[in-house]
Design a protein around this motif. Structure first.
Motif, PDB file in Angstrom:
ATOM      1  N   LEU A   1      89.088  20.314  85.481  1.00 22.24           N
ATOM      2  CA  LEU A   1      90.507  19.917  86.070  1.00 22.24           C
ATOM      3  C   LEU A   1      90.857  18.638  85.364  1.00 22.24           C
ATOM      4  CD1 LEU A   1      90.200  20.776  89.949  1.00 22.24           C
ATOM      5  CD2 LEU A   1      90.958  22.393  87.939  1.00 22.24           C
ATOM      6  N   GLU A   2      89.998  17.827  85.185  1.00 20.61           N
ATOM      7  CA  GLU A   2      89.951  16.281  84.696  1.00 20.61           C
ATOM      8  C   GLU A   2      88.822  15.944  83.829  1.00 20.61           C
ATOM      9  OE1 GLU A   2      90.865  11.941  86.696  1.00 20.61           O
ATOM     10  OE2 GLU A   2      90.964  13.970  87.741  1.00 20.61           O
ATOM     11  N   VAL A   3      88.914  15.270  82.854  1.00 21.22           N
ATOM     12  CA  VAL A   3      87.852  14.501  82.011  1.00 21.22           C
ATOM     13  C   VAL A   3      88.363  13.324  82.097  1.00 21.22           C
ATOM     14  CG1 VAL A   3      86.372  14.912  80.145  1.00 21.22           C
ATOM     15  CG2 VAL A   3      87.626  16.733  80.836  1.00 21.22           C
ATOM     16  N   GLN A   4      86.799  12.459  82.220  1.00 18.68           N
ATOM     17  CA  GLN A   4      87.185  10.693  82.335  1.00 18.68           C
ATOM     18  C   GLN A   4      85.738  10.210  81.431  1.00 18.68           C
ATOM     19  OE1 GLN A   4      89.663   9.100  83.079  1.00 18.68           O
ATOM     20  NE2 GLN A   4      91.009  10.766  83.994  1.00 18.68           N
ATOM     21  N   LYS A   5      86.025   9.185  80.839  1.00 22.03           N
ATOM     22  CA  LYS A   5      84.926   8.490  80.302  1.00 22.03           C
ATOM     23  C   LYS A   5      84.875   7.092  80.844  1.00 22.03           C
ATOM     24  CE  LYS A   5      83.165   7.270  75.621  1.00 22.03           C
ATOM     25  NZ  LYS A   5      83.377   7.153  74.101  1.00 22.03           N
TER      26      LYS A   5
ATOM     27  N   LYS B   1      76.487  16.977  75.844  1.00 23.65           N
ATOM     28  CA  LYS B   1      77.508  16.953  74.713  1.00 23.65           C
ATOM     29  C   LYS B   1      79.023  17.655  75.169  1.00 23.65           C
ATOM     30  CE  LYS B   1      74.849  20.755  72.522  1.00 23.65           C
ATOM     31  NZ  LYS B   1      74.210  20.836  71.456  1.00 23.65           N
ATOM     32  N   THR B   2      79.932  17.422  74.675  1.00 26.10           N
ATOM     33  CA  THR B   2      80.963  17.924  75.127  1.00 26.10           C
ATOM     34  C   THR B   2      82.063  18.156  74.027  1.00 26.10           C
ATOM     35  OG1 THR B   2      82.858  18.002  76.944  1.00 26.10           O
ATOM     36  CG2 THR B   2      82.277  15.923  75.636  1.00 26.10           C
ATOM     37  N   LEU B   3      82.907  19.276  74.301  1.00 22.03           N
ATOM     38  CA  LEU B   3      84.220  19.583  73.480  1.00 22.03           C
ATOM     39  C   LEU B   3      85.447  19.061  74.211  1.00 22.03           C
ATOM     40  CD1 LEU B   3      83.542  23.262  72.286  1.00 22.03           C
ATOM     41  CD2 LEU B   3      83.670  21.286  70.975  1.00 22.03           C
ATOM     42  N   PHE B   4      85.154  18.731  75.464  1.00 22.25           N
ATOM     43  CA  PHE B   4      86.378  18.344  76.312  1.00 22.25           C
ATOM     44  C   PHE B   4      86.799  16.556  76.017  1.00 22.25           C
ATOM     45  CE2 PHE B   4      84.884  22.027  78.704  1.00 22.25           C
ATOM     46  CZ  PHE B   4      85.974  22.828  79.120  1.00 22.25           C
ATOM     47  N   TYR B   5      87.987  16.630  75.456  1.00 23.89           N
ATOM     48  CA  TYR B   5      88.328  15.109  75.137  1.00 23.89           C
ATOM     49  C   TYR B   5      88.761  14.626  76.510  1.00 23.89           C
ATOM     50  CZ  TYR B   5      90.873  11.193  73.256  1.00 23.89           C
ATOM     51  OH  TYR B   5      91.473   9.953  72.948  1.00 23.89           O
TER      52      TYR B   5
ATOM     53  N   LYS C   1     100.477  10.724  76.120  1.00 22.59           N
ATOM     54  CA  LYS C   1     100.590  12.200  75.392  1.00 22.59           C
ATOM     55  C   LYS C   1     100.094  13.353  76.430  1.00 22.59           C
ATOM     56  CE  LYS C   1      99.540   8.990  72.331  1.00 22.59           C
ATOM     57  NZ  LYS C   1      98.676   7.691  72.322  1.00 22.59           N
ATOM     58  N   ASP C   2     101.215  14.087  76.817  1.00 25.00           N
ATOM     59  CA  ASP C   2     100.749  15.033  77.623  1.00 25.00           C
ATOM     60  C   ASP C   2     101.106  16.585  76.939  1.00 25.00           C
ATOM     61  OD1 ASP C   2     100.083  13.750  80.301  1.00 25.00           O
ATOM     62  OD2 ASP C   2     102.055  13.103  80.469  1.00 25.00           O
ATOM     63  N   GLU C   3     100.833  17.477  77.882  1.00 24.53           N
ATOM     64  CA  GLU C   3     101.005  18.773  77.169  1.00 24.53           C
ATOM     65  C   GLU C   3     102.386  19.100  76.825  1.00 24.53           C
ATOM     66  OE1 GLU C   3      99.720  23.668  77.715  1.00 24.53           O
ATOM     67  OE2 GLU C   3      99.316  22.256  79.299  1.00 24.53           O
TER      68      GLU C   3
ATOM     69  N   GLY D   1      96.011   6.917  76.106  1.00 22.86           N
ATOM     70  CA  GLY D   1      97.383   7.187  76.304  1.00 22.86           C
ATOM     71  C   GLY D   1      97.300   8.859  76.178  1.00 22.86           C
ATOM     72  N   GLN D   2      96.201   9.516  75.558  1.00 22.12           N
ATOM     73  CA  GLN D   2      96.138  10.885  75.602  1.00 22.12           C
ATOM     74  C   GLN D   2      95.545  11.470  76.667  1.00 22.12           C
ATOM     75  OE1 GLN D   2      94.975  12.613  71.667  1.00 22.12           O
ATOM     76  NE2 GLN D   2      93.987  14.395  72.817  1.00 22.12           N
ATOM     77  N   SER D   3      96.177  12.708  77.335  1.00 26.62           N
ATOM     78  CA  SER D   3      95.810  13.097  78.454  1.00 26.62           C
ATOM     79  C   SER D   3      94.474  13.981  78.257  1.00 26.62           C
ATOM     80  CB  SER D   3      96.825  14.015  79.029  1.00 26.62           C
ATOM     81  OG  SER D   3      96.377  14.579  80.317  1.00 26.62           O
ATOM     82  N   PHE D   4      93.617  14.298  79.094  1.00 28.41           N
ATOM     83  CA  PHE D   4      92.614  14.726  79.097  1.00 28.41           C
ATOM     84  C   PHE D   4      92.508  16.556  78.709  1.00 28.41           C
ATOM     85  CE2 PHE D   4      93.456  13.981  83.486  1.00 28.41           C
ATOM     86  CZ  PHE D   4      93.780  15.560  83.952  1.00 28.41           C
ATOM     87  N   ASP D   5      91.667  17.108  78.260  1.00 30.85           N
ATOM     88  CA  ASP D   5      91.489  18.461  78.063  1.00 30.85           C
ATOM     89  C   ASP D   5      91.166  19.059  79.509  1.00 30.85           C
ATOM     90  OD1 ASP D   5      92.172  18.735  75.266  1.00 30.85           O
ATOM     91  OD2 ASP D   5      90.008  18.376  74.672  1.00 30.85           O
ATOM     92  N   THR D   6      91.622  20.388  79.440  1.00 23.19           N
ATOM     93  CA  THR D   6      91.164  21.242  80.661  1.00 23.19           C
ATOM     94  C   THR D   6      90.879  22.493  80.222  1.00 23.19           C
ATOM     95  OG1 THR D   6      93.354  22.273  80.911  1.00 23.19           O
ATOM     96  CG2 THR D   6      93.076  20.242  81.840  1.00 23.19           C
ATOM     97  N   GLY D   7      90.192  23.534  80.770  1.00 26.93           N
ATOM     98  CA  GLY D   7      89.512  24.642  80.455  1.00 26.93           C
ATOM     99  C   GLY D   7      88.903  25.386  81.349  1.00 26.93           C
ATOM    100  N   SER D   8      87.544  25.841  80.974  1.00 27.57           N
ATOM    101  CA  SER D   8      86.465  26.287  81.881  1.00 27.57           C
ATOM    102  C   SER D   8      85.084  25.933  81.475  1.00 27.57           C
ATOM    103  CB  SER D   8      86.559  28.011  81.732  1.00 27.57           C
ATOM    104  OG  SER D   8      88.002  28.344  82.323  1.00 27.57           O
TER     105      SER D   8
END
Length: 894
Positions: free
Chosen positions: A559-563, A532-536, A625-627, A541-548
């Motif tokens: 660094l990157e999240v892809q489905k 399961k994940t919190l990372f979108y 949609k970017d940051e 068109g919406q950019s992926f989440d980043t974090g740790s």
């Protein structure tokens, strides 16, 4: 191997199982084989042929009252309503609900949806009829010529779904068919032919027998029974859900009822008679009627040469090709204009735009073909006028055409202005081309059309005036349009989801949650799959989440999240040491997530405001949609003006200030389409049966509702300031609005204000005085530049006189001057006015110019002198006998 041909053989071998229905038995229809084409058919009058127009001529022409298009639909609708069918409104001709199609090409497409690559059906009623307008572009050369082909036509859809649980099957289908033909249309049963055939999807994922119904040489309806699917090799099995897909050629129904020489005379109501009257065209009615009866056997398909087809018609009518052209071609042009105008009416009303890309390319093809005919024959009406005539005639059935008329006419006027801008040069271009070679290749014709808008008909006409017979390839228009009907599929995914289960998407439960626990499922290189994940992941068109990601006692950067499919991959800076089943803690970059959410909701707000201000022809053509910023691509026929951009921005910020609720509503797809219509699919078709609708609420009704898988804020007030940074015309018919929202918008405005203050400070004026001061400095700069130019001109004259004073009369004078390239060129221009000179000038930077006066051409060549210098000093250049210039690699020395 299973194919349509093998299926024809299989099905025709067992007619009682696949084709014979109760109506045939009750009404005495018997099975025969056509001696001309070999098809099997059923008839009740001992007919010899199958009834196809290629096997027998039309025989329904006659003097009788013309059927009205709108009233005939009402008759059709009533017949089927009396027989248990619901009538539903037409769907758009721009196929928003299918990402693989640009246009609605058949009535059954209305109810087809894609789920995980498979076709499923979504229908509002069962059974039903629908007056579905369809667009097809594979028959463009036939339009206006054969009497029956259209680029826009109504497929009166008769559909029944989910048999045997609901709907009905073959017996009832043909019973209704026979009833409408004999009772509503009044066709004697002995004139009917029911021809056996096969319908199939290209991959044979769905297929079945079909029965085509003919009367008096005209095919009127095709009844398809979606019954089977391929299971491998030569085997097939029955579908779980069977579908009746009957496509009535409604134009042909109206044509047969009217008995006119062509369908165009019947289906366009008062439009064609009015165009003919206004044009003053006179045609030989006797010749035209003979032509019309023969035209059923003519079809300019991919296997026929247009000139050969034309000669065949002329031979049968015992006239010359030239006489045929002179007497029939102008009328055929009016038919084509009428058809193409109706195509554009529906396409523009449903949000399509002519352009050079995608489906818009095909709209521009028919638009320019219509404009070409209007220009060629000097027809005294415009395309917007003809569109208006159609809209008014069809208003009782399709009121949306008249409602959209102002916007449609603006688009057409803009397109016509572009077309006429290039038309003046077109004639010269074609004349030069045909004089060079009478054989014009297909690629040359395509280039003429795509770069200059010159239609093949115009090429043929101009060439004829030059005494050259140019043959237009029969597949010309098909080759133009065939690649602009279907969307290209996406490329191969970056990761392999094989054998992995669906990743649970926690971000949908609460987009404001930024930390949670998970378990590692798989590791592929530096990519990790969690249960399961919190990372979108990147999508819509919406950019992926980043974090740790904290795993195995170490923090890893996401660094990157892809489905891919149903599996989400997290690309890390370092995945070493991570094993499947390891526990992990997720921490999403909250600042980035909130910025992405603001930008996504702002995108929806801007689309809604643009449609409100600019009109319904505005549709989303792409988004990102970017940051730090976002952009939205909008279809619009011209550049959006500054005042319109300001208006959109004001409306958008008013929506923010009103702090409307943003609601996420999962709805059954059919319910969502019924409630919101097809503006629901601004971002493309939804892939599942349940649609996630993002709705921006208003005081009384919603402001915007779209099928969207992205993350959003909970109210418009959270978006903050929306600032449109710029507009870019990224392609023909598409404008990109680059914008930013929230904190980023405030920072952008502050940066712009600082730039304004700094600029004002440099010029020592207040920010309010900056425009006036800038204009004043610009005018002074232009005046100074003009004076500098005058001085340079005087200096060039001095140098030229000095060169001429020492010029040789027997050889080439060579001078090395300490001036720049621009002044060197001006000196050369001065020398060109002199007589009996041959001069080469150069500077230390390697710029070289050579001038040879006409009197010296027999002795010297400017380009040869330059080439000799380039051979010595290196470099490149070129020119003519009297003038040449170049640039050397080495410093020139004389």
């Amino acid at each position: 191997m299973l194919s349509k041909d093998s299926l024809r053989s299989t099905f025709s071998g067992k007619p009682a199982e696949y084709y014979e229905v109760q109506t045939f038995r009750d009404e005495g229809f018997e099975r025969s084989r056509c001696p001309k084409c070999g098809k099997f058919f059923w008839s009740a009058g001992g007919a010899e042929t199958c009834g196809d127009s290629s096997c027998e001529p039309y025989s329904f022409f006659g003097e009788r009252e013309r059927a009205d298009y709108v009233q005939t639909w009402k008759k059709f609708e009533k017949f089927f309503a009396d027989n248990g069918h619901a009538s539903v409104p037409r769907y758009p001709v721009i196929c928003r609900w299918r990402d693989d199609l640009y246009f609605t090409i058949a009535s059954i497409v209305d109810f087809m949806r894609l789920e995980q690559g498979q076709v499923v059906f979504e229908y509002p009623e069962n059974p039903l009829v629908v007056p579905q307008m369809c667009l097809r572009f594979n028959d463009i050369p036939n339009v206006g010529v054969t009497g029956r082909h259209n680029s826009c036509f109504m497929m009166a859809g008769q559909h029944a779904f989910n048999y045997p649980k609901a709907g009905y099957w073959k017996d009832r289908c043909i019973e209704l068919n026979y009833g409408f033909m004999t009772k509503a249309m009044g066709i004697p049963k002995k004139e009917l032919r029911y021809v056996e055939d096969v319908w199939a999807m290209p991959d044979l994922s769905s297929f079945g027998p079909c029965i085509e119904t003919y009367a008096n040489g005209l095919e009127i309806v095709n009844s398809v029974f979606m019954q089977y699917r391929k299971t491998g090799g030569d085997s097939f099995s029955e579908l779980d859900v069977k579908v009746i897909d009957v496509g009535w050629g409604f134009e042909r129904v109206v044509w047969h009822l009217s008995g006119t020489p062509t369908a165009y005379d019947a289906v366009f109501g008062p439009v064609v008679p009015d165009l003919v009257r206004r044009s003053g065209i006179r045609h030989d009615a006797g010749l035209f009627l003979k032509y019309a009866k023969l035209s059923g056997s003519l079809d300019m398909d991919l296997h026929q040469d247009l000139s050969k087809v034309k000669r065949g018609i002329a031979d049968q009518l015992q006239v010359s090709v030239q006489e045929l052209d002179e007497k029939l071609y102008p009328l055929q042009a009016i038919y084509a204009v009428a058809d193409h105008a109706r195509t554009l009416s529906f396409a523009l009303a449903d949000g399509g735009l002519p352009s050079n890309l995608g489906g818009g390319y095909n709209l521009r093809v028919v638009l320019r073909r219509a404009l070409g005919f209007i220009e060629e024959f000097g027809l005294p009406f415009s395309l917007p006028e003809v569109v208006g005539m159609h809209a008014r005639y069809l208003a009782p059935l399709f009121p949306e055409l008249e409602e959209c008329l102002p916007g449609m006419q603006e688009v057409l006027e803009e397109e016509e202005a572009r077309y006429r801008l290039t038309l003046g040069k077109s004639r010269r271009t074609v004349v030069e081309l045909v004089r060079k070679s009478p054989e014009i290749r297909l690629d040359e014709l395509k280039l003429l059309y795509e770069s200059k808008g010159i239609t093949p008909e115009l090429v043929q006409r101009i060439a004829s005036e030059e005494g050259v017979d140019v043959r237009i390839p029969s597949d010309f228009y098909a080759s133009l349009t065939e690649t602009h009907v279907f969307h290209e599929p996406e490329g191969k995914p970056l990761f392999d989801p094989g054998g992995l289960g669906k990743t649970i998407e926690l971000y949908y439960n609460n987009p404001y949650q930024y930390e949670s626990e998970a378990r590692v499922v798989s590791v592929q290189g530096n990519a990790v799959v969690l249960d399961k994940t919190l990372f979108y992941p990147e999508g819509g068109g919406q950019s992926f989440d980043t974090g740790s990601l904290f795993a195995e006692g170490k923090e890893r950067k996401v660094l990157e999240v892809q489905k891919v499919g149903r599996v989400i991959f997290h690309v890390l800076d370092d995945a070493s040491g991570i094993k499947p089943n390891a526990n992990a803690r997720m921490a999403v970059d909250a600042k980035r997530r909130r910025a992405l959410m603001r930008h996504h909701t702002a995108t929806h707000i801007i689309v809604a405001c643009a449609r409100k201000l600019l009109g319904k022809q505005v549709w989303q053509a792409g988004a990102r949609k970017d940051e730090d910023k976002a952009h939205i691509d909008l279809t619009f026929h011209r550049k959006i003006s500054d005042s319109e951009l300001h208006g959109i921005e004001r409306l958008a910020n008013q929506t923010v200030l009103e702090d409307h609720k943003v609601r996420i509503k999962p709805l059954e797809r059919g319910d969502a389409e019924q409630r919101y219509g097809f503006t629901l699919y601004q971002g493309g078709g939804a892939p599942g049966r349940v649609v996630r609708v993002v709705e921006i609420m208003g005081d009384k009704e919603y402001l915007d509702a779209e099928a969207c898988a992205g993350l959003h804020v909970s109210s418009t007030g959270e978006v903050g300031l929306i600032k449109i940074m710029r507009e870019e015309r990224i392609q023909d018919g598409v404008s990109r609005l680059v914008f930013t929202a929230g904190d980023n918008a405030v920072e952008f405005v502050q940066a712009q204000e600082k730039l304004l203050r700094d600029s004002a400070s440099i010029l020592r004026v207040s920010p309010q005085q900056l425009p006036e001061a800038t204009a004043r400095f610009f005018e002074e700069w232009k005046e100074r530049g003009k004076r500098v130019g005058e001085l340079e001109d005087e200096i060039a004259s001095v140098y030229a006189r000095d060169v001429l004073a020492s010029a040789s009369v027997s050889g080439v004078t060579k001078r090395l001057l300490g001036i720049d390239a621009g002044l060197l060129q001006k000196v050369a221009v001065k020398l060109m006015a002199a007589k009996n000179v041959a001069v080469m000038l150069a500077n230390r930077e390697g710029d070289v110019v050579v001038v040879v006066s006409p009197e010296m051409k027999g002795r010297f060549s400017a380009v040869k002198v330059l080439n000799d210098a380039l051979a010595e000093f290196g470099g490149s250049g070129g020119g003519s006998e009297t003038f040449a210039r170049g640039k050397t690699r080495k410093e020139v020395s004389f």
